[in-house]
Design a protein around this motif. Structure first.
Motif, short mmCIF file in Angstrom:
data_model
loop_
_atom_site.label_atom_id
_atom_site.label_comp_id
_atom_site.label_asym_id
_atom_site.label_seq_id
_atom_site.Cartn_x
_atom_site.Cartn_y
_atom_site.Cartn_z
N THR A 21 49.01 40.73 10.37
CA THR A 21 49.83 39.79 9.63
C THR A 21 49.85 40.07 8.13
OG1 THR A 21 49.26 38.17 11.31
CG2 THR A 21 50.32 37.33 9.35
N THR A 22 48.73 40.44 7.55
CA THR A 22 48.70 40.69 6.12
C THR A 22 49.60 41.85 5.72
OG1 THR A 22 46.64 41.91 6.47
CG2 THR A 22 46.45 39.70 5.58
N ILE A 28 53.42 34.96 5.29
CA ILE A 28 52.78 34.16 6.33
C ILE A 28 51.26 34.27 6.20
CG2 ILE A 28 52.48 33.89 8.82
CD1 ILE A 28 55.27 33.06 7.72
N ALA A 29 50.77 35.47 5.99
CA ALA A 29 49.32 35.67 5.82
C ALA A 29 48.80 34.86 4.64
CB ALA A 29 49.02 37.15 5.64
N ILE A 44 41.21 32.15 13.97
CA ILE A 44 40.65 33.04 14.99
C ILE A 44 41.55 34.26 15.03
CG2 ILE A 44 40.15 33.37 17.45
CD1 ILE A 44 39.73 30.31 17.61
N VAL A 45 40.94 35.45 14.92
CA VAL A 45 41.69 36.70 14.97
C VAL A 45 41.21 37.49 16.18
CG1 VAL A 45 42.10 38.92 13.82
CG2 VAL A 45 42.08 36.81 12.49
N ALA A 46 42.17 37.95 16.99
CA ALA A 46 41.86 38.83 18.13
C ALA A 46 42.74 40.06 17.98
CB ALA A 46 42.15 38.12 19.45
N ASP A 47 42.13 41.16 17.60
CA ASP A 47 42.87 42.40 17.38
C ASP A 47 41.90 43.57 17.48
OD1 ASP A 47 44.34 44.62 16.02
OD2 ASP A 47 45.79 43.02 15.68
N LYS A 55 38.85 38.87 7.50
CA LYS A 55 37.87 38.45 6.50
C LYS A 55 37.76 36.93 6.39
CE LYS A 55 39.38 41.37 3.15
NZ LYS A 55 39.49 41.86 1.77
N TRP A 56 38.84 36.24 6.69
CA TRP A 56 38.87 34.78 6.56
C TRP A 56 38.68 34.08 7.90
CZ3 TRP A 56 41.97 38.04 3.72
CH2 TRP A 56 41.80 37.98 2.34
#
Length: 99
Positions: A21-22, A28-29, A44-47, A55-56
């Motif tokens: 996203t960033t 959006i990020a 929550i990040v799943a990648d 980082k956040w």
């Protein structure tokens, strides 16, 4: 993205899966990061990649490439097993659509 940008203001949780996203959606990020830093929401990040947005994140899952569907199916299984689903939303016979 499954939500409108306006809904970001009231979000309690962001779940980002398979999206850098960033890099792909910097505006959006930025909104997600602002919500998380402002303690309004969790992330929550799943990648499988090590993306900057992680980082956040409160939770970061780096699952195997190509296993997104298995991850989502597993989450759906737990949601249904625990009864956390919104039955009124899921059952179209109970919903009223207005044009």
């Amino acid at each position: 993205m499954t939500n409108s940008i306006e809904e970001f203001e009231d979000a309690e949780l962001f779940f980002v899966i398979g999206s850098n996203t960033t890099e792909q959606h910097p505006m959006i990020a930025t909104r997600i990061i602002q919500a998380v830093v402002g303690s309004k929401a969790r992330l929550i990040v799943a990648d499988p990649r090590d993306i900057r947005l992680a980082k956040w994140a409160s939770v970061c899952l780096r699952h195997k490439i190509g296993s997104d569907v298995a991850l989502i199916n597993g989450l759906m299984h737990v949601i249904l097993k625990e009864g956390w689903e919104d039955r009124e939303f899921i059952n179209p016979e109970q919903r009223i659509f207005k044009n």
